[in-house]
Design an enzyme around this catalytic site. Structure first.
Site, PDB file in Angstrom:
ATOM      1  N   HIS A 179       0.799  -1.232   0.000  1.00 23.99           N
ATOM      2  CA  HIS A 179       0.000   0.000   0.000  1.00 23.99           C
ATOM      3  C   HIS A 179       0.828   1.278   0.000  1.00 23.99           C
ATOM      4  O   HIS A 179       0.278   2.357  -0.198  1.00 23.99           O
ATOM      5  CB  HIS A 179      -0.920   0.033   1.228  1.00 23.99           C
ATOM      6  CG  HIS A 179      -0.190   0.320   2.509  1.00 23.99           C
ATOM      7  ND1 HIS A 179       0.472  -0.647   3.214  1.00 23.99           N
ATOM      8  CD2 HIS A 179       0.013   1.471   3.201  1.00 23.99           C
ATOM      9  CE1 HIS A 179       1.030  -0.117   4.287  1.00 23.99           C
ATOM     10  NE2 HIS A 179       0.774   1.171   4.303  1.00 23.99           N
TER      11      HIS A 179
HETATM   12  C1  UD1 Z   1      -1.429   6.067   5.554  1.00 27.46           C
HETATM   13  C2  UD1 Z   1      -0.056   6.551   6.016  1.00 27.46           C
HETATM   14  C3  UD1 Z   1       0.959   5.424   5.842  1.00 27.46           C
HETATM   15  C4  UD1 Z   1       0.493   4.168   6.541  1.00 27.46           C
HETATM   16  C5  UD1 Z   1      -0.920   3.793   6.116  1.00 27.46           C
HETATM   17  C6  UD1 Z   1      -1.417   2.659   6.952  1.00 27.46           C
HETATM   18  C7  UD1 Z   1       0.343   8.956   5.653  1.00 27.46           C
HETATM   19  C8  UD1 Z   1       1.021   9.966   4.793  1.00 27.46           C
HETATM   20  N1  UD1 Z   1       0.389   7.689   5.196  1.00 27.46           N
HETATM   21  O1  UD1 Z   1      -1.329   5.773   4.195  1.00 27.46           O
HETATM   22  O2  UD1 Z   1       2.197   5.820   6.395  1.00 27.46           O
HETATM   23  O3  UD1 Z   1       1.378   3.125   6.206  1.00 27.46           O
HETATM   24  O4  UD1 Z   1      -1.798   4.930   6.318  1.00 27.46           O
HETATM   25  O5  UD1 Z   1      -2.432   1.952   6.341  1.00 27.46           O
HETATM   26  O6  UD1 Z   1      -0.214   9.299   6.660  1.00 27.46           O
HETATM   27  N2  UD1 Z   1      -8.783   5.230   1.599  1.00 27.46           N
HETATM   28  C9  UD1 Z   1     -10.054   4.716   1.592  1.00 27.46           C
HETATM   29  N3  UD1 Z   1     -10.638   4.448   2.791  1.00 27.46           N
HETATM   30  C10 UD1 Z   1     -10.024   4.636   3.987  1.00 27.46           C
HETATM   31  C11 UD1 Z   1      -8.732   5.176   3.976  1.00 27.46           C
HETATM   32  C12 UD1 Z   1      -8.121   5.457   2.784  1.00 27.46           C
HETATM   33  O7  UD1 Z   1     -10.657   4.512   0.547  1.00 27.46           O
HETATM   34  O8  UD1 Z   1     -10.630   4.347   5.038  1.00 27.46           O
HETATM   35  C13 UD1 Z   1      -8.119   5.479   0.298  1.00 27.46           C
HETATM   36  C14 UD1 Z   1      -8.410   6.854  -0.294  1.00 27.46           C
HETATM   37  O9  UD1 Z   1      -8.450   6.696  -1.670  1.00 27.46           O
HETATM   38  C15 UD1 Z   1      -7.179   7.635   0.089  1.00 27.46           C
HETATM   39  C16 UD1 Z   1      -6.083   6.584   0.035  1.00 27.46           C
HETATM   40  O10 UD1 Z   1      -6.706   5.390   0.477  1.00 27.46           O
HETATM   41  O11 UD1 Z   1      -6.915   8.707  -0.768  1.00 27.46           O
HETATM   42  C17 UD1 Z   1      -4.884   6.900   0.884  1.00 27.46           C
HETATM   43  O12 UD1 Z   1      -5.259   7.135   2.241  1.00 27.46           O
HETATM   44  P1  UD1 Z   1      -4.313   7.995   3.207  1.00 27.46           P
HETATM   45  O13 UD1 Z   1      -4.836   7.945   4.571  1.00 27.46           O
HETATM   46  O14 UD1 Z   1      -4.052   9.330   2.604  1.00 27.46           O
HETATM   47  O15 UD1 Z   1      -2.947   7.252   3.152  1.00 27.46           O
HETATM   48  P2  UD1 Z   1      -2.602   5.712   3.268  1.00 27.46           P
HETATM   49  O16 UD1 Z   1      -2.110   5.258   1.931  1.00 27.46           O
HETATM   50  O17 UD1 Z   1      -3.712   4.981   3.892  1.00 27.46           O
HETATM   51  N1  UDP Z   2      -3.549  -5.212   9.149  1.00 30.65           N
HETATM   52  C1  UDP Z   2      -4.838  -5.673   9.411  1.00 30.65           C
HETATM   53  N2  UDP Z   2      -5.605  -6.027   8.332  1.00 30.65           N
HETATM   54  C2  UDP Z   2      -5.170  -5.971   7.045  1.00 30.65           C
HETATM   55  C3  UDP Z   2      -3.854  -5.500   6.806  1.00 30.65           C
HETATM   56  C4  UDP Z   2      -3.076  -5.115   7.887  1.00 30.65           C
HETATM   57  O1  UDP Z   2      -5.266  -5.759  10.560  1.00 30.65           O
HETATM   58  O2  UDP Z   2      -5.938  -6.305   6.128  1.00 30.65           O
HETATM   59  C5  UDP Z   2      -2.713  -4.805  10.302  1.00 30.65           C
HETATM   60  C6  UDP Z   2      -1.389  -5.521  10.402  1.00 30.65           C
HETATM   61  O3  UDP Z   2      -1.531  -6.755  11.082  1.00 30.65           O
HETATM   62  C7  UDP Z   2      -0.542  -4.529  11.176  1.00 30.65           C
HETATM   63  C8  UDP Z   2      -1.077  -3.180  10.691  1.00 30.65           C
HETATM   64  O4  UDP Z   2      -2.358  -3.440  10.132  1.00 30.65           O
HETATM   65  O5  UDP Z   2      -0.773  -4.630  12.560  1.00 30.65           O
HETATM   66  C9  UDP Z   2      -0.169  -2.592   9.655  1.00 30.65           C
HETATM   67  O6  UDP Z   2      -0.791  -1.506   9.085  1.00 30.65           O
HETATM   68  P1  UDP Z   2      -0.504  -1.012   7.600  1.00 30.65           P
HETATM   69  O7  UDP Z   2       0.155  -2.089   6.832  1.00 30.65           O
HETATM   70  O8  UDP Z   2      -1.766  -0.450   7.082  1.00 30.65           O
HETATM   71  O9  UDP Z   2       0.468   0.232   7.840  1.00 30.65           O
HETATM   72  P2  UDP Z   2       2.031   0.415   8.138  1.00 30.65           P
HETATM   73  O10 UDP Z   2       2.402  -0.479   9.253  1.00 30.65           O
HETATM   74  O11 UDP Z   2       2.775   0.149   6.875  1.00 30.65           O
HETATM   75  O12 UDP Z   2       2.132   1.864   8.485  1.00 30.65           O
END
Ligand code: UD1
Ligand code: UDP
Length: 351
Positions: free
Chosen positions: A203
């Site tokens: 992601h």
């Molecule tokens: C964010 C964090 C990243 C983390 C990740 C965990 C930042 C800059 N990035 O990335 O470090 O690893 O969370 O998962 O803070 N979206 C949905 N539904 C949701 C949330 C997101 O559809 O509930 C989609 C939207 O299209 C959105 C995109 O995901 O634009 C990105 O979401 P965003 O929260 O900006 O960043 P993440 O990629 O989730």
């Molecule tokens: N995770 C979860 N369900 C999923 C994918 C990830 O519960 O479908 C959990 C995973 O076990 C870990 C956390 O989410 O505890 C990691 O989050 P993510 O990969 O979104 O973000 P990052 O750690 O890269 O910031």
């Protein structure tokens, strides 16, 4: 003491669960949910299954550009801090919610407690790296998960109230692993057998926002014969749609919706290998002693690379395939603490 905790993204809910439990034994805690993650399977599910107290404030910020998202959070958090006057502001990790919380509090002279401080990839193109550096530099207490994190902070002349307490994600795994093994039906639901599939999560913006990189990753998956299970992050789903890339032609790939934490622990511990760009998932692979392949150029979790427990491959097609097919026999060390990081954090603040 009165704490305000700012949460917003999936991994932060998981990190907050053990800390909140400890903190509330002796302190008052209010939770602000920024709304950065808002889908039920990216947010509510974790509050429910990990029994995290309901947020006291929900900002509903949602998705947006970095400036807009962080700015909206900043303005709203400031208002709450002015009204509530907490003794401490607590943030986790490196998301935009982390930065907004830390910045709002620091400007109001409210001491910031940063949990999972000191991580560095040394790649400032990652939004997470900017968020971490900024947050660490305005924090009053820096709770680090590893010695490497302490060293990184020392190199930036941050040494006051810097403590290695271990990793709160390890606390969460220790607490929940048995529950997951007993309660999760995810394997049966998808007809999966233990150690007969690879688990995928991808992601990070550095991969999903670059069409060439995500193409390479999919090409590698195309050439890996074994069964692959991929709970897909909404960011990746939307990005693939925007590039017109389809996953249904990749052989032996099961794409599923994001799963809850207990199901995820079950998918991880039963996987043959884990292929990921997630920070949290790299660590969980290590905790559960499942070999990991990390589809990134750098990792902050350098301890996991020892003995090929985690192989860093970037997005080169052949490197991904070779690492996934490689037989490894890593030995695992206790480098992420002893499962009591949350308790140590609360004790350190008390002192
Ligand atoms: C964010 C964090 C990243 C983390 C990740 C965990 C930042 C800059 N990035 O990335 O470090 O690893 O969370 O998962 O803070 N979206 C949905 N539904 C949701 C949330 C997101 O559809 O509930 C989609 C939207 O299209 C959105 C995109 O995901 O634009 C990105 O979401 P965003 O929260 O900006 O960043 P993440 O990629 O989730
Ligand atoms: N995770 C979860 N369900 C999923 C994918 C990830 O519960 O479908 C959990 C995973 O076990 C870990 C956390 O989410 O505890 C990691 O989050 P993510 O990969 O979104 O973000 P990052 O750690 O890269 O910031």
């Amino acid at each position: 003491m009165k704490f305000i905790t700012v949460l917003g993204a999936r991994p932060q809910f998981i990190k907050a669960a053990p800390v909140s439990r400890e903190l509330r034994k002796e302190h008052e805690e209010l939770i602000i949910h920024t709304g950065q993650h808002y889908d039920a399977n990216m947010s509510d599910i974790f509050f429910e299954e990990l029994h995290i107290p309901k947020p006291d404030f929900h900002l509903g910020v949602g998705s947006g550009s970095h400036g807009k998202q962080t700015g909206d959070m900043l303005a709203q958090i400031e208002e709450i801090l002015l009204a509530e006057k907490p003794d401490y502001l607590l943030v986790y990790g490196d998301t935009n919610s982390t930065l907004a919380g830390a910045l709002a509090a620091a400007k109001l002279h409210i001491p910031v407690v940063h949990i999972e401080a000191g991580l560095r990839s040394f790649n400032k193109k990652m939004p997470e790296e900017i968020n971490r550096i900024m947050t660490d530099h305005v924090s009053e207490y820096l709770f680090c998960p590893t010695d490497t994190a302490i060293e990184n902070l020392t190199n930036e002349n941050i040494t006051h109230n810097v403590i290695n307490v271990g990793d709160v994600m390890y606390d969460a795994v220790v607490y929940n692993k048995k529950l997951a093994n007993e309660g999760s039906e995810i394997l049966t639901k998808h007809g999966l057998e233990s150690k007969q599939y690879h688990l995928i999560t991808i992601h990070r913006a550095e991969n999903t926002d670059d069409e060439q990189k995500i193409n390479n990753i999919l090409e590698a998956f195309n050439k890996i014969d074994e069964l692959k299970v991929w709970p897909i992050h909404p960011r990746t789903k939307h990005k693939l749609e925007s590039y017109g890339l389809k996953l249904d032609e990749i052989p032996n790939l099961k794409v599923i919706e994001p799963v809850g934490y207990l199901d995820m622990l079950t998918l991880e511990s039963n996987a043959k290998k884990i292929i990921t760009d997630s920070g949290g998932v790299q660590k969980e692979a290590y905790f559960m002693e499942v070999p990991c392949v990390t589809v990134r150029e750098q990792t902050e979790w350098v301890e996991t690379l020892e003995g090929e427990a985690n192989i860093l491959v970037g997005t080169d097609v052949n490197k991904i395939i070779e690492a996934v097919n490689k037989e490894v026999s890593p030995s695992y060390k206790l480098v992420f603490g002893d499962g009591n990081a949350s308790r140590k954090i609360v004790e350190a603040i008390r002192k």
